[in-house]
Design a protein around this motif. Structure first.
Motif, PDB file in Angstrom:
ATOM      1  N   GLY A   1       0.829  -1.204   0.000  1.00  4.87           N
ATOM      2  CA  GLY A   1       0.000   0.000   0.000  1.00  4.87           C
ATOM      3  C   GLY A   1       0.860   1.249   0.000  1.00  4.87           C
ATOM      4  O   GLY A   1       2.019   1.228  -0.419  1.00  4.87           O
ATOM      5  N   VAL A   2       0.287   2.325   0.497  1.00  9.60           N
ATOM      6  CA  VAL A   2       0.981   3.612   0.547  1.00  9.60           C
ATOM      7  C   VAL A   2       1.709   3.719   1.882  1.00  9.60           C
ATOM      8  O   VAL A   2       1.133   3.473   2.938  1.00  9.60           O
ATOM      9  N   ALA A   3       2.988   4.068   1.828  1.00  8.49           N
ATOM     10  CA  ALA A   3       3.816   4.185   3.023  1.00  8.49           C
ATOM     11  C   ALA A   3       4.572   5.503   2.980  1.00  8.49           C
ATOM     12  O   ALA A   3       4.819   6.056   1.899  1.00  8.49           O
ATOM     13  N   PRO A   4       4.951   6.028   4.133  1.00  7.97           N
ATOM     14  CA  PRO A   4       5.734   7.279   4.134  1.00  7.97           C
ATOM     15  C   PRO A   4       7.091   7.083   3.477  1.00  7.97           C
ATOM     16  O   PRO A   4       7.760   6.062   3.697  1.00  7.97           O
ATOM     17  N   ASN A   5       7.483   8.039   2.683  1.00  8.68           N
ATOM     18  CA  ASN A   5       8.801   8.020   2.049  1.00  8.68           C
ATOM     19  C   ASN A   5       9.840   8.778   2.868  1.00  8.68           C
ATOM     20  O   ASN A   5      11.039   8.581   2.673  1.00  8.68           O
ATOM     21  N   THR A   6       9.384   9.620   3.779  1.00 12.71           N
ATOM     22  CA  THR A   6      10.273  10.404   4.626  1.00 12.71           C
ATOM     23  C   THR A   6       9.523  10.788   5.893  1.00 12.71           C
ATOM     24  O   THR A   6       8.282  10.833   5.908  1.00 12.71           O
ATOM     25  N   ASP A   7      10.269  11.048   6.945  1.00 13.39           N
ATOM     26  CA  ASP A   7       9.661  11.502   8.196  1.00 13.39           C
ATOM     27  C   ASP A   7       9.681  13.020   8.305  1.00 13.39           C
ATOM     28  O   ASP A   7       9.441  13.567   9.383  1.00 13.39           O
ATOM     29  N   TRP A   8       9.960  13.709   7.208  1.00 12.80           N
ATOM     30  CA  TRP A   8      10.024  15.170   7.247  1.00 12.80           C
ATOM     31  C   TRP A   8       8.696  15.810   7.648  1.00 12.80           C
ATOM     32  O   TRP A   8       8.692  16.779   8.414  1.00 12.80           O
ATOM     33  N   PRO A   9       7.522  15.320   7.178  1.00 13.02           N
ATOM     34  CA  PRO A   9       6.269  15.978   7.568  1.00 13.02           C
ATOM     35  C   PRO A   9       6.001  15.997   9.069  1.00 13.02           C
ATOM     36  O   PRO A   9       5.206  16.825   9.538  1.00 13.02           O
ATOM     37  N   ILE A  10       6.620  15.113   9.859  1.00 14.48           N
ATOM     38  CA  ILE A  10       6.384  15.120  11.302  1.00 14.48           C
ATOM     39  C   ILE A  10       7.473  15.895  12.039  1.00 14.48           C
ATOM     40  O   ILE A  10       7.445  15.972  13.262  1.00 14.48           O
ATOM     41  N   LYS A  11       8.412  16.473  11.291  1.00 14.62           N
ATOM     42  CA  LYS A  11       9.443  17.304  11.894  1.00 14.62           C
ATOM     43  C   LYS A  11       8.956  18.753  11.966  1.00 14.62           C
ATOM     44  O   LYS A  11       8.124  19.191  11.179  1.00 14.62           O
ATOM     45  N   ARG A  12       9.511  19.495  12.921  1.00 15.25           N
ATOM     46  CA  ARG A  12       9.132  20.896  13.053  1.00 15.25           C
ATOM     47  C   ARG A  12       9.617  21.748  11.894  1.00 15.25           C
ATOM     48  O   ARG A  12       9.084  22.819  11.629  1.00 15.25           O
ATOM     49  N   SER A  13      10.622  21.282  11.175  1.00 12.92           N
ATOM     50  CA  SER A  13      11.149  22.063  10.063  1.00 12.92           C
ATOM     51  C   SER A  13      10.231  22.056   8.847  1.00 12.92           C
ATOM     52  O   SER A  13      10.343  22.945   7.998  1.00 12.92           O
ATOM     53  N   PHE A  14       9.315  21.071   8.741  1.00 15.30           N
ATOM     54  CA  PHE A  14       8.465  21.000   7.556  1.00 15.30           C
ATOM     55  C   PHE A  14       7.480  22.159   7.477  1.00 15.30           C
ATOM     56  O   PHE A  14       7.392  22.819   6.429  1.00 15.30           O
TER      57      PHE A  14
END
Length: 317
Positions: free
Chosen positions: A155-168
């Motif tokens: 299925g669909v999986a996250p490619n990066t954890d950037w969206p859960i970082k404060r920098s995003f």
């Protein structure tokens, strides 16, 4: 993107910024763009650039070859990375990466970008350029060489954890300000006297008027440039930016002698250095030596003065 509404808006020039998430349009819109996991389409005249492989010295073929080379220079290209890339360098001086820390971002799949002529590298990974921005006529195109999500057999999986970082969200806000002209009045910029004020405004405004603290308003022409640069900043105070045809406030900036960050001397609760956060420690008592000899010297001078006064008075009698 195949709807008539999108086509009309993309060609109208009234949209400030269009964000493409894991997709690309067939034709670039009349607006600034931000791509996640996609690339802007190549210019139309790049097609058939390799058809003139046979040598020919005629002028038409030379013109076609020159046009094809120029089209190649304006094209975005990317190569898939075999290994998961990790970020090694960021361009902190660019407005899109202001206050953005990508040192702890993890990426599963990414691409190495090849920027068009005049492009600016924003983020470099172990595979190559990961994020870049390049001009296109009067517009700016920014590309993030990785998708936020990836499709797998499960299925669909996250490619990066950037969206859960404060920098995003900080990056998104910087992109809206730089590419979309969404600079709020409350967050107006401050420049020093004599320093150029760079204004990121919507592309639909060909002329704007800038009102200094004192004097008549000044009119600036965009002249096909993605940014407006205002140089007459000798006066300190508030400057308002409005369209040339009405009085709607677009942006507000100030000319100040001091930097807002440097002027704030309040002790910070914590200091962030890279990925490490250092909290402020509580004040501790320190043993110091108190200098009392000055008071003893002053008391001795007072006693000597009184003694000398009494002695002289007895001699006079």
């Amino acid at each position: 993107m195949s709807s008539p509404e999108y086509t009309q808006l993309a060609n109208s020039g009234t949209i400030d910024l269009i964000i493409y998430d894991d997709c690309s349009p067939e034709k670039m819109p009349e607006a600034n763009t931000l791509f996640f996991g996609g690339l802007p389409p190549s210019p139309g005249d790049i097609v058939g650039a390799d058809n003139n492989s046979e040598p020919n010295n005629s002028a038409p073929n030379d013109t076609t070859s020159t046009a094809a080379n120029q089209a190649i220079e304006r094209a975005w290209r990317a190569s898939q990375s075999a290994d998961p890339p990790f970020i090694i360098d960021t361009n902190r001086a660019h407005p899109m990466l202001q206050y953005v820390d990508l040192g702890t971002v993890r990426i599963v799949q990414g691409t190495a970008l090849q920027l068009p002529s005049g492009g600016t590298e924003l983020v470099r990974s172990s595979s190559g350029i990961l994020i870049g921005v390049a001009p296109r006529k009067a517009y700016q195109d920014a590309v993030v060489g990785m998708s936020l999500m990836r499709r797998t057999e499960e299925g669909v999986a996250p490619n990066t954890d950037w969206p859960i970082k404060r920098s995003f969200p900080v990056f998104v806000l910087n992109s809206l300000e730089y590419l979309g002209g969404a600079v709020a009045t409350a967050g107006s910029k401050t420049v020093k006297p004599g320093q150029n004020a760079i204004l990121n405004l919507a592309n639909r405004y060909d002329q704007v008027k800038i009102s200094p603290p004192e004097g008549r308003p000044l009119t600036l022409d965009r002249n096909g440039q993605p940014q407006l640069i205002f140089t007459q900043t000798e006066q300190t105070g508030f400057y308002t930016v409005k369209p040339a045809e009405d009085d709607r406030l677009l942006q507000l900036f100030t000319v100040n002698l001091f930097s807002e960050q440097e002027s704030d001397i309040t002790p910070a609760a914590e200091v962030v250095i890279g990925a490490q956060s250092i909290a402020a420690s509580a004040p501790q008592k320190e043993i110091v030596r108190i200098e009392t000899w000055r008071w003893l010297l002053a008391l001795s001078l007072v006693v000597l003065s009184i003694e000398w006064f009494l002695y002289n008075r007895r001699v006079a009698v």
